[in-house]
Design an enzyme around this catalytic site. Structure first.
Site, PDB file in Angstrom:
ATOM      1  N   HIS A 183      12.765  -3.173  -1.178  1.00  0.00           N
ATOM      2  CA  HIS A 183      12.245  -3.312  -2.549  1.00  0.00           C
ATOM      3  C   HIS A 183      13.070  -4.350  -3.302  1.00  0.00           C
ATOM      4  O   HIS A 183      14.305  -4.312  -3.254  1.00  0.00           O
ATOM      5  CB  HIS A 183      12.294  -1.960  -3.259  1.00  0.00           C
ATOM      6  N   ASP A 216       8.642   4.292  -4.503  1.00  0.00           N
ATOM      7  CA  ASP A 216      10.006   3.738  -4.484  1.00  0.00           C
ATOM      8  C   ASP A 216      11.049   4.748  -4.968  1.00  0.00           C
ATOM      9  O   ASP A 216      12.011   4.387  -5.663  1.00  0.00           O
ATOM     10  CB  ASP A 216      10.074   2.443  -5.321  1.00  0.00           C
ATOM     11  N   ARG A 259       0.849  -1.197   0.000  1.00  0.00           N
ATOM     12  CA  ARG A 259       0.000   0.000   0.000  1.00  0.00           C
ATOM     13  C   ARG A 259       0.880   1.240   0.000  1.00  0.00           C
ATOM     14  O   ARG A 259       1.955   1.232   0.605  1.00  0.00           O
ATOM     15  CB  ARG A 259      -0.884   0.057   1.253  1.00  0.00           C
ATOM     16  N   ILE A 260       0.384   2.299  -0.636  1.00  0.00           N
ATOM     17  CA  ILE A 260       1.082   3.588  -0.611  1.00  0.00           C
ATOM     18  C   ILE A 260       0.712   4.277   0.708  1.00  0.00           C
ATOM     19  O   ILE A 260      -0.453   4.272   1.113  1.00  0.00           O
ATOM     20  CB  ILE A 260       0.601   4.488  -1.782  1.00  0.00           C
ATOM     21  N   LEU A 261       1.705   4.837   1.356  1.00  0.00           N
ATOM     22  CA  LEU A 261       1.464   5.514   2.632  1.00  0.00           C
ATOM     23  C   LEU A 261       1.137   6.991   2.394  1.00  0.00           C
ATOM     24  O   LEU A 261       1.735   7.623   1.511  1.00  0.00           O
ATOM     25  CB  LEU A 261       2.690   5.362   3.531  1.00  0.00           C
ATOM     26  N   ASP A 277       9.512   8.184   0.697  1.00  0.00           N
ATOM     27  CA  ASP A 277       9.045   9.560   0.505  1.00  0.00           C
ATOM     28  C   ASP A 277       7.690   9.506  -0.194  1.00  0.00           C
ATOM     29  O   ASP A 277       7.069   8.436  -0.254  1.00  0.00           O
ATOM     30  CB  ASP A 277      10.094  10.408  -0.240  1.00  0.00           C
ATOM     31  N   GLY A 336       6.864   9.607  -3.266  1.00  0.00           N
ATOM     32  CA  GLY A 336       6.804   8.927  -4.564  1.00  0.00           C
ATOM     33  C   GLY A 336       6.710   7.416  -4.392  1.00  0.00           C
ATOM     34  O   GLY A 336       6.698   6.893  -3.275  1.00  0.00           O
ATOM     35  N   ASN A 363      11.667   1.150   3.500  1.00  0.00           N
ATOM     36  CA  ASN A 363      11.008   0.111   2.700  1.00  0.00           C
ATOM     37  C   ASN A 363      12.067  -0.792   2.082  1.00  0.00           C
ATOM     38  O   ASN A 363      13.159  -0.336   1.738  1.00  0.00           O
ATOM     39  CB  ASN A 363      10.192   0.773   1.575  1.00  0.00           C
TER      40      ASN A 363
HETATM   41  C1  GAR Z   1       9.682  -8.594  -0.673  1.00  0.00           C
HETATM   42  O1  GAR Z   1      10.384  -9.037  -1.800  1.00  0.00           O
HETATM   43  C2  GAR Z   1       9.510  -7.094  -0.722  1.00  0.00           C
HETATM   44  O2  GAR Z   1      10.610  -6.416  -1.238  1.00  0.00           O
HETATM   45  C3  GAR Z   1       8.345  -6.979  -1.664  1.00  0.00           C
HETATM   46  O3  GAR Z   1       7.460  -7.969  -1.204  1.00  0.00           O
HETATM   47  C4  GAR Z   1       8.226  -9.069  -0.725  1.00  0.00           C
HETATM   48  C5  GAR Z   1       7.698  -9.459   0.631  1.00  0.00           C
HETATM   49  O4  GAR Z   1       8.146 -10.735   0.987  1.00  0.00           O
HETATM   50  N1  GAR Z   1       7.790  -5.667  -1.624  1.00  0.00           N
HETATM   51  C6  GAR Z   1       7.442  -5.014  -2.727  1.00  0.00           C
HETATM   52  O5  GAR Z   1       7.511  -5.484  -3.844  1.00  0.00           O
HETATM   53  C7  GAR Z   1       6.948  -3.618  -2.497  1.00  0.00           C
HETATM   54  N2  GAR Z   1       6.986  -2.860  -3.700  1.00  0.00           N
HETATM   55  P1  GAR Z   1       7.661 -11.409   2.361  1.00  0.00           P
HETATM   56  O6  GAR Z   1       6.142 -11.288   2.406  1.00  0.00           O
HETATM   57  O7  GAR Z   1       8.133 -12.818   2.290  1.00  0.00           O
HETATM   58  O8  GAR Z   1       8.294 -10.648   3.494  1.00  0.00           O
END
Ligand code: GAR
Length: 191
Positions: A106, A142, A90-92, A138, A140, A104
């Site tokens: 990524h 990512d 979700r976007i904060l 921030d 945006g 975060n």
């Molecule tokens: C991770 O790879 C994280 O970077 C990604 O979700 C996965 C969570 O893994 N997040 C995003 O893509 C956010 N844009 P998990 O549920 O096993 O912790």
């Protein structure tokens, strides 16, 4: 002074689990005060029960503004030193980001492949290298300042799921090390 971490997670929760285990072993000198999820049926809920960490469920409502306000109030009541978005999809809201320190994780080498499908996008672009990024959040998507990055090679027969699992191994180490460093520097700035 013990630092409180609030984790936000939407899925499997393997990053959340790694952070919690690191606080319980002392690798991170801080305390996870809770894990908030927007997905009450997500695997992260069961993981928190096993690890004896409070889980706060905050399912998305049709009124996004109210959902954002409630999320803010929940976080405010917990008074976290650091909020960690660990697979939170979700976007904060701007008020949340300007009030709390939020990082975060990524699954790509930002600024490459931002957004919700970073692993798929890296494969579609035929990238030979991708990786993991920990960054400040921030307003945006990512786009916040990068704190740490680590490369992961893309292999010829990688599927999205296989590559993502290899990236997540790297992410778990990187997020734990980053939180540990950030909390230590907060301690030092208190001295
Ligand atoms: C991770 O790879 C994280 O970077 C990604 O979700 C996965 C969570 O893994 N997040 C995003 O893509 C956010 N844009 P998990 O549920 O096993 O912790």
């Amino acid at each position: 002074m013990s630092r409180n971490i609030l984790i936000l997670a939407s899925g499997t929760g393997s990053l959340a689990e790694a952070i919690i285990v690191a606080t319980q072993s002392g690798e991170i000198s801080g305390n996870v005060i809770g894990v908030l999820t927007d997905q009450p049926d997500a695997q992260v809920v069961a993981k928190c029960a096993v690890l004896e960490i409070p889980i706060i469920t905050h399912p998305m409502s049709s009124d996004r503004k109210s959902w954002d306000s409630e999320l803010f109030l929940i976080a405010q009541s917990l008074n976290p030193s650091l909020v960690v978005s660990a697979g939170f999809m979700r976007i904060l809201a701007p008020e949340f980001i300007s009030t709390f320190k939020v990082i975060n994780s990524h699954p790509a080498l930002l600024p490459k492949f931002p957004g919700a499908h970073a692993v798929r996008d890296a494969l579609a672009a035929k990238a030979s290298v991708t990786g993991a990024t920990i960054h400040w959040v921030d307003s945006g998507i990512d786009t916040g300042k990068v704190i740490a990055q680590q490369e992961v090679q893309v292999l010829a027969d990688d599927t999205e799921a296989v590559l993502h699992e290899r990236i997540k191994i790297v992410e778990r180490g990187l997020i734990v090390a980053t939180i540990s460093d950030l909390l230590s520097s907060m301690e030092n700035s208190d001295e």
